[in-house]
Design a protein around this motif. Structure first.
Motif, mmCIF file in Angstrom:
data_model
loop_
_atom_site.group_PDB
_atom_site.id
_atom_site.type_symbol
_atom_site.label_atom_id
_atom_site.label_comp_id
_atom_site.label_asym_id
_atom_site.label_seq_id
_atom_site.Cartn_x
_atom_site.Cartn_y
_atom_site.Cartn_z
ATOM 1 N N ASN A 77 0.824 -1.183 0.218
ATOM 2 C CA ASN A 77 0.109 -0.122 0.059
ATOM 3 C C ASN A 77 0.808 1.128 -0.041
ATOM 4 O OD1 ASN A 77 -2.675 -0.776 -0.211
ATOM 5 N ND2 ASN A 77 -2.897 -1.506 2.129
ATOM 6 N N SER A 78 2.011 1.048 0.615
ATOM 7 C CA SER A 78 3.045 2.462 0.724
ATOM 8 C C SER A 78 3.235 2.686 -0.706
ATOM 9 C CB SER A 78 4.057 2.177 1.682
ATOM 10 O OG SER A 78 3.835 1.911 2.764
ATOM 11 N N MET A 79 3.716 1.756 -1.630
ATOM 12 C CA MET A 79 4.235 1.766 -2.926
ATOM 13 C C MET A 79 2.974 2.428 -3.771
ATOM 14 S SD MET A 79 6.037 -0.887 -5.366
ATOM 15 C CE MET A 79 7.487 -0.607 -4.850
ATOM 16 N N LEU A 80 1.717 1.896 -3.483
ATOM 17 C CA LEU A 80 0.575 2.422 -4.306
ATOM 18 C C LEU A 80 0.122 3.822 -3.804
ATOM 19 C CD1 LEU A 80 -2.186 -0.527 -4.020
ATOM 20 C CD2 LEU A 80 -0.562 0.044 -6.256
ATOM 21 N N THR A 81 0.418 4.067 -2.533
ATOM 22 C CA THR A 81 0.118 5.666 -2.160
ATOM 23 C C THR A 81 1.006 6.573 -2.725
ATOM 24 O OG1 THR A 81 -0.886 4.405 -0.230
ATOM 25 C CG2 THR A 81 -0.634 6.680 -0.048
ATOM 26 N N ILE A 82 2.392 6.248 -2.783
ATOM 27 C CA ILE A 82 3.335 7.005 -3.317
ATOM 28 C C ILE A 82 3.295 7.242 -4.651
ATOM 29 C CG2 ILE A 82 4.809 7.103 -1.205
ATOM 30 C CD1 ILE A 82 6.861 5.466 -2.887
ATOM 31 N N GLU A 83 2.094 6.658 -5.435
ATOM 32 C CA GLU A 83 2.236 6.797 -6.894
ATOM 33 C C GLU A 83 2.472 8.224 -7.512
ATOM 34 O OE1 GLU A 83 2.383 4.667 -8.901
ATOM 35 O OE2 GLU A 83 1.388 2.611 -7.919
ATOM 36 N N ASP A 84 2.020 9.186 -6.963
ATOM 37 C CA ASP A 84 2.230 10.660 -7.242
ATOM 38 C C ASP A 84 3.974 10.848 -7.710
ATOM 39 O OD1 ASP A 84 2.551 10.425 -4.486
ATOM 40 O OD2 ASP A 84 2.038 12.491 -4.238
ATOM 41 N N ASN B 165 -9.564 3.781 0.876
ATOM 42 C CA ASN B 165 -9.062 2.945 2.010
ATOM 43 C C ASN B 165 -9.682 3.053 3.508
ATOM 44 O OD1 ASN B 165 -7.062 1.755 0.599
ATOM 45 N ND2 ASN B 165 -5.874 3.667 0.640
ATOM 46 N N VAL B 166 -10.187 4.383 3.954
ATOM 47 C CA VAL B 166 -10.984 4.514 4.842
ATOM 48 C C VAL B 166 -12.309 3.691 4.945
ATOM 49 C CG1 VAL B 166 -12.082 6.239 6.537
ATOM 50 C CG2 VAL B 166 -9.914 6.867 5.549
ATOM 51 N N CYS B 167 -13.079 3.888 3.809
ATOM 52 C CA CYS B 167 -14.397 3.148 3.742
ATOM 53 C C CYS B 167 -14.191 1.719 3.781
ATOM 54 C CB CYS B 167 -15.160 3.595 2.623
ATOM 55 S SG CYS B 167 -15.674 5.472 2.817
ATOM 56 N N ALA C 127 -9.531 -6.511 8.878
ATOM 57 C CA ALA C 127 -9.320 -5.166 9.182
ATOM 58 C C ALA C 127 -8.057 -4.381 9.244
ATOM 59 C CB ALA C 127 -10.106 -4.854 10.499
ATOM 60 N N GLY C 128 -7.014 -5.391 9.508
ATOM 61 C CA GLY C 128 -5.734 -4.767 9.440
ATOM 62 C C GLY C 128 -5.358 -4.405 8.189
ATOM 63 N N LEU C 129 -5.811 -5.501 7.265
ATOM 64 C CA LEU C 129 -5.363 -5.178 5.944
ATOM 65 C C LEU C 129 -5.858 -3.817 5.543
ATOM 66 C CD1 LEU C 129 -6.125 -8.801 4.408
ATOM 67 C CD2 LEU C 129 -4.074 -8.021 4.791
ATOM 68 N N ALA C 130 -6.968 -3.576 5.791
ATOM 69 C CA ALA C 130 -7.723 -2.483 5.092
ATOM 70 C C ALA C 130 -7.205 -1.127 6.079
ATOM 71 C CB ALA C 130 -9.071 -2.318 5.544
ATOM 72 N N ALA C 131 -6.797 -1.463 7.274
ATOM 73 C CA ALA C 131 -6.230 -0.185 8.093
ATOM 74 C C ALA C 131 -4.956 0.114 7.539
ATOM 75 C CB ALA C 131 -6.153 -0.673 9.489
ATOM 76 N N SER C 132 -4.083 -0.878 6.942
ATOM 77 C CA SER C 132 -2.907 -0.493 6.404
ATOM 78 C C SER C 132 -2.957 0.422 5.095
ATOM 79 C CB SER C 132 -2.380 -1.848 5.692
ATOM 80 O OG SER C 132 -2.879 -2.378 4.621
ATOM 81 N N GLY C 133 -4.281 0.232 4.364
ATOM 82 C CA GLY C 133 -4.594 1.152 3.448
ATOM 83 C C GLY C 133 -4.666 2.535 3.792
ATOM 84 N N ALA D 129 11.112 -4.987 -9.761
ATOM 85 C CA ALA D 129 11.626 -6.380 -9.267
ATOM 86 C C ALA D 129 10.886 -6.498 -7.647
ATOM 87 C CB ALA D 129 12.964 -6.300 -9.247
ATOM 88 N N ILE D 130 11.311 -5.094 -7.036
ATOM 89 C CA ILE D 130 10.730 -5.190 -5.595
ATOM 90 C C ILE D 130 9.402 -5.468 -5.389
ATOM 91 C CG2 ILE D 130 10.481 -3.667 -3.619
ATOM 92 C CD1 ILE D 130 13.406 -2.308 -4.414
ATOM 93 N N SER D 131 8.443 -4.786 -6.374
ATOM 94 C CA SER D 131 7.298 -5.177 -6.373
ATOM 95 C C SER D 131 6.837 -6.482 -6.502
ATOM 96 C CB SER D 131 6.419 -4.253 -7.774
ATOM 97 O OG SER D 131 5.076 -4.649 -7.823
ATOM 98 N N GLY D 132 7.732 -7.267 -7.356
ATOM 99 C CA GLY D 132 7.455 -8.716 -7.577
ATOM 100 C C GLY D 132 7.758 -9.456 -6.245
ATOM 101 N N ALA D 133 8.737 -8.953 -5.355
ATOM 102 C CA ALA D 133 8.987 -9.476 -4.138
ATOM 103 C C ALA D 133 7.801 -9.455 -3.197
ATOM 104 C CB ALA D 133 10.376 -8.904 -3.684
ATOM 105 N N PHE D 134 7.219 -8.107 -3.079
ATOM 106 C CA PHE D 134 6.004 -8.053 -2.360
ATOM 107 C C PHE D 134 4.971 -8.878 -2.810
ATOM 108 C CE2 PHE D 134 7.020 -2.875 -1.789
ATOM 109 C CZ PHE D 134 7.854 -3.475 -0.699
#
Length: 418
Positions: free
Chosen positions: A35-42, A307-309, A153-159, A120-125
């Protein structure tokens, strides 16, 4: 002994709420890095403007996740769950650390070489996710439903957490030179520390909780061979009931094929939930929603609202009267979500940002709600080893839906050019 449907363990056993908290934290750790990788897409869109990182990174991630979970699910009955989960969390930690190292080594510069490294790191994730998500859902499926709900819930909380941190870091560094990069570095530094915490939690805290030892002992008495290392870590020897030793038939379990045929509707539910969600999130929301008054904050706000919803949706089933358990009703409701596809299309074309935020919130709410409803309802009525196997099967279909979704997400680009 507790009933097979996950009813309460004996009252003298302690640690239920501690286990729920640990499950919640481990759930965050399962998707925190990704989610960190997705969230810094900008940031990645800025340094890799021609490579469609919001779509490519997801498309790279999924084959590794899906291929790995397929192999692990097929061999589930023979795999040491403790080593599987520890390997997954350790790989998350090392891969997240590598994101930091790569960015520092290249001084935040783009280029095809750096992008290949990030892929490559994305593949490792993806490999780590398959180990942890399938392993944890399978492990928790023969415990109390509240445990698997907390993990989900933790999976969603990470987002939600990554979105909140991203908004904070963007605000903090928005006016500074190289602000995007500084925010991303801080982001992954926090993430690296948290993944190390998850390794320690699973290795030293979770297996020692009385209620966890109780359910793992029960699963072992029913023939599970996947929990022996965790029992040993909790200070318990794996012992079969005397009657089970006398009658090996008591240890027989349904095959994966038999379990899948009995629960094919649940498996299809999981696939459909995520094929729809990932065909819209995050690629469409990041690149195809147009320009609005929120400017550079728009995509971040949309992802944060999703993510919040999603997190809120995963707590709704705790209210029993709001939990949907009818198998037929679940299928009808999940199929009806596909009406969101034309809704998003026309809103992106003709609507304003308020309508898009509302639709995105509904997408997240229903994603979280239906995920918990399916994964807490499906394991009921089976023995521990069967519940573990069924949990892995459902995660396999979940990741299959994600892979199909991120592939279909490219269809939004038709007619727009590259």
């Amino acid at each position: 002994m507790a009933a097979l449907d996950g009813s309460e363990a004996p009252a003298k056993l302690k640690g239920k709420y501690a286990a729920m908290i640990v499950c919640w934290l481990l759930g965050i750790g399962c998707l925190f890095s990704w989610n960190s990788m997705l969230t810094i897409e900008d940031y990645y869109v800025y340094i890799f403007p021609h490579y469609h990182p919001s779509r490519v990174l997801t498309l790279v991630y999924q084959p590794f996740a899906l291929g790995t979970i397929a192999v692990l699910t097929y061999n589930e009955a023979k795999i040491n769950t403790r080593l599987r989960n520890l390997f997954g969390y350790a790989l998350f930690f090392l891969s997240t650390l590598l994101v930091l190292v790569l960015d520092l080594a290249t001084s935040g510069k783009g280029g095809i070489g750096t992008f290949i490294g990030v892929c490559a790191i994305s593949g490792a994730f993806g490999v780590a996710d398959a180990h942890v998500q399938g392993g944890m859902v399978g492990d928790l499926s023969f415990m109390q439903p509240e445990f698997i709900q907390s993990f989900l819930a933790g999976l969603a909380a990470s987002g939600a957490l990554t979105s909140a941190l991203r908004l904070i870091t963007k605000a903090a560094f928005d006016n500074s030179q190289d602000g995007l990069r500084k925010g991303a570095i801080l982001f992954f530094a926090i993430c690296t520390f948290f993944e190390l915490l998850c390794v320690l939690l699973y290795a030293y805290i979770f297996p020692k909780l009385d209620i966890v030892k109780h359910y793992r002992s029960k699963a072992a008495s029913e023939g599970s061979k996947t929990v022996s290392a965790d029992l040993a870590a909790g200070g318990i020897q794996t012992l079969l009931k005397p009657e089970a030793q006398e009658d090996p038939k008591q240890l027989e379990r349904l095959s994966n094929k038999e379990l899948l045929l009995q629960n094919i509707d649940y498996a299809i539910d999981m696939f459909l939930i995520y094929v729809l969600t990932l065909s819209i999130f995050p690629g469409f929301l990041s690149e195809d929603t147009g320009t609005h008054s929120l400017g550079g904050w728009y995509a971040l706000v949309l992802i944060a609202m999703y993510n919040v919803c999603d997190l809120i949706g995963r707590y709704i089933p705790l209210l029993k009267f709001l939990k949907l358990e009818s198998r037929k009703s679940l299928m009808i409701a999940i199929l009806s979500r596909f009406l969101l596809v034309p809704a998003f299309y026309f809103t992106a074309k003709y609507g304003d940002q308020g309508w898009m935020i509302m639709l995105t919130s509904f997408l997240g709410l229903t994603n979280g709600y239906f995920t918990v409803c399916v994964l807490t309802s499906a394991p009921k009525g089976y023995k521990g080893p069967e519940q573990n196997a069924l949990g892995n099967l459902l995660v396999l279909f979940l990741l299959g839906g994600i892979f199909a979704g991120v592939t279909l997400d490219w269809l939004w680009l038709i007619g727009k050019g590259w």
